[in-house]
Design a protein around this motif. Structure first.
Motif, PDB file in Angstrom:
ATOM      1  N   ASP A 185      -5.498  -9.482  23.072  1.00 24.04           N
ATOM      2  CA  ASP A 185      -4.948  -8.473  22.285  1.00 24.04           C
ATOM      3  C   ASP A 185      -3.993  -7.628  23.303  1.00 24.04           C
ATOM      4  O   ASP A 185      -4.269  -7.524  24.295  1.00 24.04           O
TER       5      ASP A 185
ATOM      6  N   GLY B  83       0.026  -5.634  16.460  1.00 29.71           N
ATOM      7  CA  GLY B  83      -0.854  -6.684  15.697  1.00 29.71           C
ATOM      8  C   GLY B  83      -0.300  -8.258  15.569  1.00 29.71           C
ATOM      9  O   GLY B  83      -0.722  -8.876  15.205  1.00 29.71           O
ATOM     10  N   GLY B  84       1.155  -7.985  15.414  1.00 31.71           N
ATOM     11  CA  GLY B  84       1.884  -9.372  15.227  1.00 31.71           C
ATOM     12  C   GLY B  84       3.326  -9.190  15.279  1.00 31.71           C
ATOM     13  O   GLY B  84       3.917  -7.930  15.408  1.00 31.71           O
TER      14      GLY B  84
ATOM     15  N   TYR C 110       3.991 -10.835   9.533  1.00 31.33           N
ATOM     16  CA  TYR C 110       3.105 -10.544   8.429  1.00 31.33           C
ATOM     17  C   TYR C 110       1.809 -11.664   8.613  1.00 31.33           C
ATOM     18  O   TYR C 110       0.866 -11.296   8.744  1.00 31.33           O
TER      19      TYR C 110
ATOM     20  N   ALA D 247      -0.246 -10.998  11.894  1.00 34.74           N
ATOM     21  CA  ALA D 247      -1.104  -9.821  12.024  1.00 34.74           C
ATOM     22  C   ALA D 247      -1.806  -9.895  10.625  1.00 34.74           C
ATOM     23  O   ALA D 247      -2.744  -9.042  10.896  1.00 34.74           O
TER      24      ALA D 247
ATOM     25  N   ARG E  19      -0.502   1.349   9.851  1.00 37.25           N
ATOM     26  CA  ARG E  19       0.465   0.379  10.515  1.00 37.25           C
ATOM     27  C   ARG E  19       1.961   0.502  10.121  1.00 37.25           C
ATOM     28  O   ARG E  19       2.151   1.068   8.959  1.00 37.25           O
TER      29      ARG E  19
ATOM     30  N   ILE F 228       4.456  -5.503  14.195  1.00 36.59           N
ATOM     31  CA  ILE F 228       3.595  -4.808  13.349  1.00 36.59           C
ATOM     32  C   ILE F 228       2.862  -4.060  14.393  1.00 36.59           C
ATOM     33  O   ILE F 228       1.993  -4.622  15.190  1.00 36.59           O
TER      34      ILE F 228
ATOM     35  N   GLU G 137      -0.267  -1.343  14.949  1.00 37.74           N
ATOM     36  CA  GLU G 137      -1.573  -0.784  14.193  1.00 37.74           C
ATOM     37  C   GLU G 137      -2.084   0.236  14.951  1.00 37.74           C
ATOM     38  O   GLU G 137      -2.384   0.422  16.153  1.00 37.74           O
TER      39      GLU G 137
END
Length: 379
Positions: free
Chosen positions: A3, A228-229, A259, A262, A352, A373, A375
């Motif tokens: 991550d 996150g993405g 999307y 994430a 988010r 994204i 978070e």
């Protein structure tokens, strides 16, 4: 794959012209970002520069910033498609195991006329002879949008005013006057349906974002958030193919990928920062990001959904209409997204925040879109 966290960030300037050189801006901002992240220049593995030759004042200008960005004898990469793409690539470098600590560095200090600079970047045979520049391309796009829909200039002005209301509460914004819908409509006409307050100012400064892998993040006292993405897509939108341009397929593709990566749906997004260089792009962006059905973008403005105190605030920073550095804009808006996660910007608690960035500061129709994204650290 690891991550990736946002460990820290810093900005400098963005309120009008600056008397500092690019190296001065980068040095002070880079030092502040590393300190904010709790890392040193010895910890830094890679530097990602983002900028465009016209707005840098020189080709391959990252070579001039090697020392001030702590990149001496370290791998570097230069991205010309915007800060969102640079963050996307920095995250990929960390997730691939090639780096543990990466900075994304951008600066704006060249004070030449931005419309002339963007004109020089347009295709030479057909577009330059009739004077196409960034603002003219925005006006052409917007007029076609109005002609093919029920959207009005009042809708555009209300969207701009919504952004200015937010900018008035952002201490780093360039324009902080909080202009009303009427003031936007009454400002000087520029091109097509667009007025001066429907277009952003030229802002000068620097922005640096520090990304780290999860092992480094675990050793720090805190991080600002997690990426996150991400999604990215590139396409060439032809001037004659307006239906395609209005549909914005590259943005839709980038958003779908972000999307999915994430593991969220559009309804899970709490706030958004968008690189919308005219209000028309924001209204169509709502649709492409699946925040509403096609044709319903203006309703999100008029019912307060995307206002700074609404359930889905868009551009709590004020967006590009308030602060528009062409090289640093994507990094600036990514920092604004993280500030919302930390409760330091806007009026809402956000877990988010979506960032949509692109390289449209040079004008439409060439497009690279990036959607990221961010978070909240404990999410």
């Amino acid at each position: 794959m690891t991550d990736v966290a946002v460990a820290g960030y810093a900005t400098s300037g963005f309120a009008g012209e600056t008397d500092k050189s690019g190296n001065e801006l980068v040095l002070e901002t880079n030092m502040a970002a590393l300190e904010n992240a709790g890392v040193t220049h010895e910890d830094l593995d890679t530097v990602m520069f983002t900028g465009q030759d016209p707005y840098d004042g020189a080709a391959i200008s990252d070579g001039q910033k090697i020392a001030t960005s702590a990149a001496y004898r370290k791998p570097i990469m230069r991205i010309q498609s915007g800060g969102g793409v640079a963050i996307h690539q920095a995250r990929a470098k960390i997730r691939s195991g090639k780096a543990d600590v990466v900075t994304v560095v951008a600066a704006d200090f060249v004070t030449a006329d931005p419309t002339t600079l963007s004109w020089s970047s347009h295709e030479a045979l057909y577009h330059r002879p009739f004077g196409m520049n960034n603002r003219q391309s925005y006006g052409f796009f917007t007029q076609n949008y109005l002609d093919g829909s029920d959207v009005t200039r009042e809708d555009l002005a209300a969207t701009a005013a919504k952004n200015y209301e937010a900018a008035a509460e952002n201490p780093t914004a360039h324009r902080r006057e909080g202009y009303s819908t009427e003031a936007v409509l009454d400002s000087d006409p520029v091109v097509g349906p667009l007025t001066e307050l429907m277009l952003g100012p030229m802002s000068y400064g620097a922005a640096v974002l520090v990304l780290v892998d999860e092992d480094v993040a675990a050793e720090l006292d805190e991080v600002r958030g997690w990426v996150g993405g991400t999604g990215q897509a590139t396409g060439k939108y032809k001037y004659r193919d307006m239906d395609d341009r209005l549909h914005q397929p590259t943005l839709r593709d980038a958003a779908s990928t972000a999307y999915d990566e994430a593991g969220i749906a559009p309804d899970d997004v709490d706030a958004a920062e968008m690189a919308t260089y005219a209000p028309s792009f924001e209204l169509l962006g709502y649709e492409a990001l699946d925040f509403c059905a096609d044709g319903e973008g203006p309703s999100l403005v008029h019912d307060g959904t995307t206002a700074i105190d609404g359930p889905l605030p868009v551009n709590a920073s004020g967006g590009p209409l308030a602060t528009s550095p062409p090289n640093s804009g994507g990094v600036y808006r990514a920092i604004a997204a993280c500030q919302q996660l930390e409760g330091e910007l806007g009026r809402q608690n956000a877990d988010r925040v979506l960032l949509w960035d692109n390289d449209m500061h040079l004008g439409e129709p060439a497009r690279t879109d990036a959607v990221l994204i961010f978070e909240e650290a404990s999410a």
